[in-house]
Design a protein around this motif. Structure first.
Motif, PDB file in Angstrom:
ATOM      1  N   UNK A  45       0.855  -1.177   0.000  1.00 42.64           N
ATOM      2  CA  UNK A  45       0.000   0.000   0.000  1.00 42.64           C
ATOM      3  C   UNK A  45       0.901   1.241   0.000  1.00 42.64           C
ATOM      4  N   UNK A  46       0.714   2.107  -1.006  1.00 41.01           N
ATOM      5  CA  UNK A  46       1.557   3.296  -1.073  1.00 41.01           C
ATOM      6  C   UNK A  46       1.055   4.387  -0.124  1.00 41.01           C
ATOM      7  N   UNK A  47       1.822   5.465  -0.009  1.00 37.55           N
ATOM      8  CA  UNK A  47       1.504   6.541   0.942  1.00 37.55           C
ATOM      9  C   UNK A  47       0.160   7.196   0.628  1.00 37.55           C
ATOM     10  N   UNK A  48      -0.153   7.360  -0.664  1.00 44.05           N
ATOM     11  CA  UNK A  48      -1.419   7.973  -1.050  1.00 44.05           C
ATOM     12  C   UNK A  48      -2.593   7.128  -0.553  1.00 44.05           C
ATOM     13  N   UNK A  49      -2.564   5.833  -0.814  1.00 44.45           N
ATOM     14  CA  UNK A  49      -3.651   4.944  -0.397  1.00 44.45           C
ATOM     15  C   UNK A  49      -3.749   4.904   1.123  1.00 44.45           C
ATOM     16  N   UNK A  50      -2.623   4.825   1.807  1.00 41.38           N
ATOM     17  CA  UNK A  50      -2.639   4.834   3.284  1.00 41.38           C
ATOM     18  C   UNK A  50      -3.265   6.124   3.802  1.00 41.38           C
ATOM     19  N   UNK A  51      -2.910   7.252   3.201  1.00 40.83           N
ATOM     20  CA  UNK A  51      -3.469   8.539   3.634  1.00 40.83           C
ATOM     21  C   UNK A  51      -4.967   8.595   3.412  1.00 40.83           C
ATOM     22  N   UNK A  52      -5.416   8.159   2.235  1.00 37.64           N
ATOM     23  CA  UNK A  52      -6.849   8.182   1.940  1.00 37.64           C
ATOM     24  C   UNK A  52      -7.611   7.217   2.861  1.00 37.64           C
ATOM     25  N   UNK A  53      -7.021   6.075   3.157  1.00 42.06           N
ATOM     26  CA  UNK A  53      -7.660   5.139   4.088  1.00 42.06           C
ATOM     27  C   UNK A  53      -7.757   5.767   5.483  1.00 42.06           C
ATOM     28  N   UNK A  82      -7.971   9.047   6.091  1.00 40.88           N
ATOM     29  CA  UNK A  82      -9.012  10.080   5.976  1.00 40.88           C
ATOM     30  C   UNK A  82     -10.398   9.438   6.069  1.00 40.88           C
ATOM     31  N   UNK A  83     -10.575   8.308   5.382  1.00 37.02           N
ATOM     32  CA  UNK A  83     -11.862   7.611   5.403  1.00 37.02           C
ATOM     33  C   UNK A  83     -12.087   6.750   6.632  1.00 37.02           C
ATOM     34  N   UNK A  84     -11.080   6.653   7.496  1.00 34.26           N
ATOM     35  CA  UNK A  84     -11.145   5.826   8.709  1.00 34.26           C
ATOM     36  C   UNK A  84     -11.553   4.393   8.366  1.00 34.26           C
ATOM     37  N   UNK A  85     -10.977   3.857   7.282  1.00 37.44           N
ATOM     38  CA  UNK A  85     -11.392   2.562   6.762  1.00 37.44           C
ATOM     39  C   UNK A  85     -10.900   1.374   7.575  1.00 37.44           C
ATOM     40  N   UNK A  86     -10.006   1.600   8.518  1.00 39.35           N
ATOM     41  CA  UNK A  86      -9.521   0.496   9.335  1.00 39.35           C
ATOM     42  C   UNK A  86     -10.329   0.323  10.622  1.00 39.35           C
ATOM     43  N   UNK A  87     -11.364   1.153  10.792  1.00 38.25           N
ATOM     44  CA  UNK A  87     -12.223   1.028  11.962  1.00 38.25           C
ATOM     45  C   UNK A  87     -12.950  -0.311  11.921  1.00 38.25           C
ATOM     46  N   UNK A  98     -20.958  -2.073   6.314  1.00 32.43           N
ATOM     47  CA  UNK A  98     -20.034  -1.462   5.364  1.00 32.43           C
ATOM     48  C   UNK A  98     -20.765  -1.091   4.071  1.00 32.43           C
ATOM     49  N   UNK A  99     -21.581  -2.004   3.546  1.00 30.87           N
ATOM     50  CA  UNK A  99     -22.292  -1.741   2.298  1.00 30.87           C
ATOM     51  C   UNK A  99     -23.274  -0.582   2.447  1.00 30.87           C
TER      52      UNK A  99
END
Length: 160
Positions: A1-9, A11-16, A25-26
């Motif tokens: 996972x690159x820095x851009x994807x990690x940052x966007x994840x 921002x979206x709090x996708x690891x919650x 999720x859906x």
């Protein structure tokens, strides 16, 4: 996972852990998409109207809204591309809805710029220059669309 994807994840709090449940999720993804679209439509309509009802102050606010909206849209598409989903092959963007969005976006930008430079557009040569610029810009957009279609075809062929 690159820095851009990690940052966007981030921002979206996708690891919650909220996202662990598939139905939650859906539904949340659908609600987020609806919210994003509502914000986009409200921004486009507001930015198109502001220069005409609030003069140069409204035009400045309109430009801020449109630039922010444009950057967010570009980052959204870039995130999906970074995750190997090509929006332009997966969605039908050549619908009436897409044309209305493009028209509102163009109208908002042009309205704001015209309101901020009223004396510039007072003679025929300025309008002629604007028309030439619009034709040149339209040609550039045509080239970009042509390149996108080529890239999308290549993307689809790689998936097979």
């Amino acid at each position: 996972m690159n820095a851009f994807v990690r940052t966007m994840r981030f921002v979206g709090d996708l690891d919650d852990e909220f996202y662990d449940d598939e139905r939650q999720r859906d539904v949340w993804n659908e609600a987020s998409a609806i919210g994003f679209q509502l914000f986009q439509w409200a921004s486009l309509i507001g930015a198109a109207v502001l220069p005409w009802v609030s003069g140069s102050t409204g035009a400045r606010v309109s430009l801020g809204i449109l630039v922010t909206l444009t950057v967010i849209n570009l980052l959204t598409v870039a995130y999906s591309a970074a995750r190997r989903v090509n929006l332009y092959t997966a969605a039908k963007v050549n619908r009436v809805r897409g044309l209305v969005v493009a028209a509102l976006l163009a109208f908002g930008y042009v309205s704001a710029l015209v309101k901020l430079q009223p004396e510039t557009f007072s003679d025929a040569s300025s309008w002629a220059g604007g028309v030439v610029g619009a034709v040149a810009g339209g040609g550039l957009v045509g080239i970009v669309i042509w390149r996108m279609k080529r890239r999308n075809a290549k993307f689809e062929n790689e998936e097979v």
